[in-house]
Structures are given as C-alpha cells and as structure tokens.
Scaffold this active site. Sequence first.
Site, PDB file in Angstrom:
ATOM      1  N   ARG A  24       0.773  -1.102   0.094  1.00  0.00           N
ATOM      2  CA  ARG A  24       0.017   0.119   0.005  1.00  0.00           C
ATOM      3  C   ARG A  24       0.924   1.081  -0.120  1.00  0.00           C
ATOM      4  NH1 ARG A  24      -4.720  -2.117   3.929  1.00  0.00           N
ATOM      5  NH2 ARG A  24      -6.073  -3.222   2.173  1.00  0.00           N
ATOM      6  N   LYS A  43     -15.532 -16.766   5.518  1.00  0.00           N
ATOM      7  CA  LYS A  43     -16.900 -16.462   6.007  1.00  0.00           C
ATOM      8  C   LYS A  43     -17.986 -16.368   4.465  1.00  0.00           C
ATOM      9  CE  LYS A  43     -16.539 -15.121  10.682  1.00  0.00           C
ATOM     10  NZ  LYS A  43     -16.953 -14.033  11.639  1.00  0.00           N
ATOM     11  N   GLY A  85      -6.834  -7.127  -0.387  1.00  0.00           N
ATOM     12  CA  GLY A  85      -6.865  -7.902   1.026  1.00  0.00           C
ATOM     13  C   GLY A  85      -5.818  -8.961   1.058  1.00  0.00           C
ATOM     14  N   GLY A 114     -12.316  -4.713   0.991  1.00  0.00           N
ATOM     15  CA  GLY A 114     -13.713  -4.213   1.425  1.00  0.00           C
ATOM     16  C   GLY A 114     -14.208  -3.209   0.407  1.00  0.00           C
TER      17      GLY A 114
END
Length: 407
Positions: A40, A212, A365, A389
């Site tokens: 980043r 998830k 991510g 996200g």
Amino acid sequence: MAIKSLSDLLAEGVEGRGVLVRSDLNVPLDDSGNITDPGRIIASVPTLKALAEAGAKVVVTAHLGRPKGEPDPKFSLAPVAAALGERLGRHVQLAGDVVGTDALARAEGLTDGDVLLLENIRFDPRETSKDDAERLGLAKALAGLVEGADGSPGAFVSDGFGVVHRKQASVYDVATLLPHYAGTLVAAEVKVLEQLTTAGERPYAVVLGGSKVSDKLAVIENLATKADSLIIGGGMCFTFLAAQGVSVGTSLLQEEMIDTCKKLLETYGDVIHLPVDIVVADKFAADAAAETVAADQIPAGKMGLDIGPGSVKRFTALLSNAKTVFWNGPMGVFEFPAFAAGTKGVAEAIIGATEKGAFSVVGGGDSAAAVRLLGLPEDGFSHISTGGGASLEYLEGKTLPGIDVLD
C-alpha cells in the site's frame, strides 16, 4: 462519473499550495513493528511524488490498524513515515499528533515540495464518529492545515481506495469543504471496477475464498447473475459442502448460513463450482500433518485447511478459457507452507489466463498479500487492488461514500 483527477489539479497548478492527501498506508506490521508487506505504501507513491515534484506543500493523512479513538504507540505511523520517505526519495516529517499543535506548527512551516504525514487519523475519535457534526469538526481542522496564508483554500486528493467505502472525516467530509480530486490510485481502481461490472469480455470467471460466506454473500448473489463460473474455496467452501449434505469434520462452518447456501446452489448450481478434494489436518498449525481426502470424505476429527490438487486441476480448467477474472480471497491457509498449494495453484491458473489475454483483477486484502508472500509475479495480473472491502462493496452494487462525494 464526472470526477476531477490529479492531472486536472496539476494542470491548475499546485506550486506553493497546500494539498491534503488521504492515502491508504494501513500496512501489516510484525510484533517488532516492522512492515511485512509495503504494497500500500508503494501504491501511494505516484500521487504523492507528482504533487511534491510539482511544488505542492503536501499533508498526508492515513490510518493504521484499529486504535480505539486515542493515541496508542503500537499504531503509530512512525515506521510508515520512514518507509514512505525511502520510496519517495525525500524526507517525510511525522507530526506528533493528528490536528494538534505539532501538526499545525509543522504544516505552517512547510515549503514547496515538502511532505508531512499526520499521526494516525484514527487516534482522533471524530474520524469514525457517526455524528456528522463531530466528523465535520475534524474535517475543518484538516482543511485548515492546507489553507493558504491569505485564507485561500487548499485542495483535497482522495487516494486511499481501501477506505472509500467509509463515511469518515478524512475520506468524505473534507471533500465537502475543499476542491477535490481523485488520486492516481483511486482513479485507476474505479476504472478497473467499472470494467468488471459493465462490459467485461466473456467468459467471466469469479474466484472467491476467505473464511466466511456471510462476508461475501452479497457479492456472490450479485456476481452469480453476471459470471459464467463462480469458483468457491477457502473456509467458506465448507458451509457450501455442508449445504450439499456433506460432513465437514471440524472445518470452519457457518451453520446459520447453510440454508442460504442451499438456495444459492439451487438457483446458481450451474455457475457455482466447489472443491472436489480437501487438504485436512487434525489441528490449525503450521506443523500439522497434512492429508488429502475427497471433499465428501472429510474425517470426523479433521479440519480442511486448503483445497486439494484435484480441485486446483478442475479450477484451472475453468479458468483456462476465461477472458475476465476477478479473484478475492485465498483458497486455504496460505501462511502455512503445507496449506498454500491451493492458493498458489489457482493464482498460477489466473496468471496463465492473463498471459493468454484475459483481464484479471486481484481484489485486494489477503489475496494481494498471498501474491507477494508466495513469490508470484505481481505483473502476472492485470490489476492488484489495494482495497478488498471497497472492491467487494462496489461489486455488490453499493454506493461508496468516498467516491460519491468526488462526483
């Protein structure tokens, strides 16, 4: 979208002008405070370099980790300031506070081409406040740091794509106060995501991993109607396997999502593809003994930690003729060498498709971290996003406040 870009700002002229830049410098640190993946920081350099070289007085704001709205030495941006300075080839000052006396004094002392990094913006509780007036108060203080001596407003450049899905003071509210522009990184990310949601070439393959189903449910529902194949691995695949009536041992399982997964399989069964074999172990540990079993033969006391070689072969076949690929989430616990082969194999299949002309996007991510950790060539993909996200929310069809306010 009609968003002004960095090149528009540079054309207007920035010499001697204060420019506030919201960057995403939220890099991972080890226990000793060393940066383990500078991705980043590297991605933030082009915008900052262009402004500094054009003579702007650059004030950078960013966050690190999840401090609880107060100063915490563990989350100081000190290591980031040093690494950013190395990448920029110029000294980067670090303010001792966010918008306090030190930040104000340093901002007033900036000369043309200087770069000042404010301390972690999340040390100030107003950054993430749900109270509009509180956020606006912080935004006004930030805007004041780049105000001209004659009271003329500075400019705001939004370049932290990883935070544009948040309605926060340094992301959203400052853009309501200052002339605003999209930085190089944000402009590139939006262009790529527009390509994925509109007229991408087919066949279109989506690869989703991670732990998830609930985290990815909206993106599964949205992309299942657009993709030709939707490949599912990682911890979330076990809830889908359970929905097929398969016993998953002690693998990660979201029982409350089983019925949802059943409906998804009933509706999109011709699009969704699950692993055919699984690498299992008796514990979640790097030194656990690995064993490959069929996906419907997971032993009662074992947990799945990766997809098996048969699954990699099957997914590679699905990806081999893809013209557009979106990948978000690892196929297994890639941080443990014994359980990294699935993620590496699927990544290599995406690289293979890219070499044949496919447009491939790694959705930030853990996927971006896996590319670097596994030593895969970053230029083997068309684009590696810096915001997992934000990418997912865009692909879900949600409005991103930090982008919307620039329009």
